[in-house]
Design an enzyme around this catalytic site. Structure first.
Site, PDB file in Angstrom:
ATOM      1  N   ARG A   7       7.953  32.351   3.486  1.00  0.00           N
ATOM      2  CA  ARG A   7       8.882  32.467   4.606  1.00  0.00           C
ATOM      3  C   ARG A   7       8.699  33.777   5.358  1.00  0.00           C
ATOM      4  O   ARG A   7       9.132  33.911   6.495  1.00  0.00           O
ATOM      5  CB  ARG A   7      10.317  32.353   4.093  1.00  0.00           C
ATOM      6  N   ARG A   8       8.075  34.754   4.703  1.00  0.00           N
ATOM      7  CA  ARG A   8       7.792  36.034   5.344  1.00  0.00           C
ATOM      8  C   ARG A   8       6.289  36.170   5.536  1.00  0.00           C
ATOM      9  O   ARG A   8       5.504  35.756   4.688  1.00  0.00           O
ATOM     10  CB  ARG A   8       8.290  37.198   4.474  1.00  0.00           C
TER      11      ARG A   8
ATOM     12  N   GLY B  66      10.765  31.476  -7.405  1.00  0.00           N
ATOM     13  CA  GLY B  66      11.869  31.821  -8.294  1.00  0.00           C
ATOM     14  C   GLY B  66      12.812  32.823  -7.672  1.00  0.00           C
ATOM     15  O   GLY B  66      12.421  33.676  -6.884  1.00  0.00           O
TER      16      GLY B  66
ATOM     17  N   TYR C  58      19.540  29.086 -16.629  1.00  0.00           N
ATOM     18  CA  TYR C  58      18.211  29.578 -16.268  1.00  0.00           C
ATOM     19  C   TYR C  58      17.129  28.919 -17.116  1.00  0.00           C
ATOM     20  O   TYR C  58      16.152  28.374 -16.592  1.00  0.00           O
ATOM     21  CB  TYR C  58      18.153  31.098 -16.419  1.00  0.00           C
TER      22      TYR C  58
ATOM     23  N   LYS D 174      14.330  26.039 -15.874  1.00  0.00           N
ATOM     24  CA  LYS D 174      12.892  26.281 -16.032  1.00  0.00           C
ATOM     25  C   LYS D 174      12.256  25.203 -16.910  1.00  0.00           C
ATOM     26  O   LYS D 174      11.151  24.715 -16.621  1.00  0.00           O
ATOM     27  CB  LYS D 174      12.658  27.666 -16.637  1.00  0.00           C
TER      28      LYS D 174
ATOM     29  N   LEU E  64       9.499  40.464 -17.091  1.00  0.00           N
ATOM     30  CA  LEU E  64       8.460  41.022 -16.236  1.00  0.00           C
ATOM     31  C   LEU E  64       8.694  42.495 -15.933  1.00  0.00           C
ATOM     32  O   LEU E  64       9.792  42.902 -15.546  1.00  0.00           O
ATOM     33  CB  LEU E  64       8.400  40.245 -14.923  1.00  0.00           C
TER      34      LEU E  64
ATOM     35  N   ARG F  15      17.515  45.041  -9.376  1.00  0.00           N
ATOM     36  CA  ARG F  15      18.659  44.298  -9.888  1.00  0.00           C
ATOM     37  C   ARG F  15      19.220  45.101 -11.052  1.00  0.00           C
ATOM     38  O   ARG F  15      18.482  45.555 -11.920  1.00  0.00           O
ATOM     39  CB  ARG F  15      18.237  42.901 -10.328  1.00  0.00           C
TER      40      ARG F  15
END
Length: 235
Positions: free
Chosen positions: A66-67, A107, A157, A161, A184, A192
């Site tokens: 989208r970017r 994600g 979550y 997945k 990750l 966050r």
């Protein structure tokens, strides 16, 4: 492009001799292959793009996002960009057409966007894309899932997945690869809170259990792309 996501391949990217050799052998025995990356502006997705471009194993690498992406690095002429619309399945099929390999790194999180938005991206959009890829004739579909993914889990979550993993595996691709990385490690643009806290705690746990708790996004991308180069006999 002020809103563009910058992706830079420089000497900090370490591929290693086994990777470059595998890429060269793959290109020699499978010329004319092309790859499409979903979620290319995310942490893992950006690293996948870097590794694909640096490998020079594909004639074309398309990012569906989208970017816009502002890419600096080798083989820039091979990078194509298309705007993403994961609700338009017919357009998705056209986007996937002509690509032999796909890497899904889609994600978001419930904390960031809420329960409904999380499910729409991580379940609905992920499956819309996979179904379109299958219809378009993609040969190898690689999906970045999560450690602990389980369609029978009581946690949203992990359950989401797991459901996506299961459905992708049942779609009938000639080859499917599902990756389940642990937490990750990355220099995330949008910090966050819990991930910030965990970034300090997890290294201590990693000291006790090396490699079990965290994994760099670059390592995940390296594994996803390198796995593609493996010679696998398919029915």
């Amino acid at each position: 492009m002020s809103d563009a996501m910058k992706i830079v391949v420089d000497d900090k990217l370490v591929l290693g001799e086994p990777f470059t050799k595998a890429a060269s052998e793959f290109k020699a025995r499978s010329p004319g292959k092309s790859a499409l990356v979903l979620g290319s502006t995310g942490e893992v997705g950006r690293e996948v793009v870097k590794h694909l471009m640096a490998s020079d194993a594909f004639d074309k690498v398309t990012v569906l996002a989208r970017r816009p992406i502002e890419y600096t690095g080798p083989n820039a002429e091979k990078l194509k960009q298309k705007p993403a619309d994961f609700e338009n399945t017919e357009q998705l099929e056209r986007d996937f057409a002509g690509h032999t390999h796909a890497f899904s790194c889609l994600g978001t999180t419930r904390a960031k966007n809420g329960k409904d938005a999380f499910y729409k991206v991580d379940h609905d959009y992920a499956l819309n894309a996979a179904k379109a890829a299958k219809t378009a004739g993609v040969e190898h579909y690689s999906n970045c899932s999560s450690n602990g993914a389980d369609k029978n889990s009581m946690f949203l979550y992990m359950k989401t997945k797991g459901e996506v993993d299961s459905e992708i595996q049942d779609m009938g691709f000639p080859r499917v690869s599902i990756f389940h990385p642990s937490m990750l490690l990355c220099d995330r643009k949008e910090a966050r809170l819990m991930e910030k806290v965990a970034s300090y705690v997890m290294p201590l746990l990693d000291y006790v259990m090396p490699g079990k708790m965290t994994i760099p996004t670059s390592t995940v991308a390296w594994a996803m792309v390198n796995n593609t180069f493996k010679k696998v006999d398919t029915p």
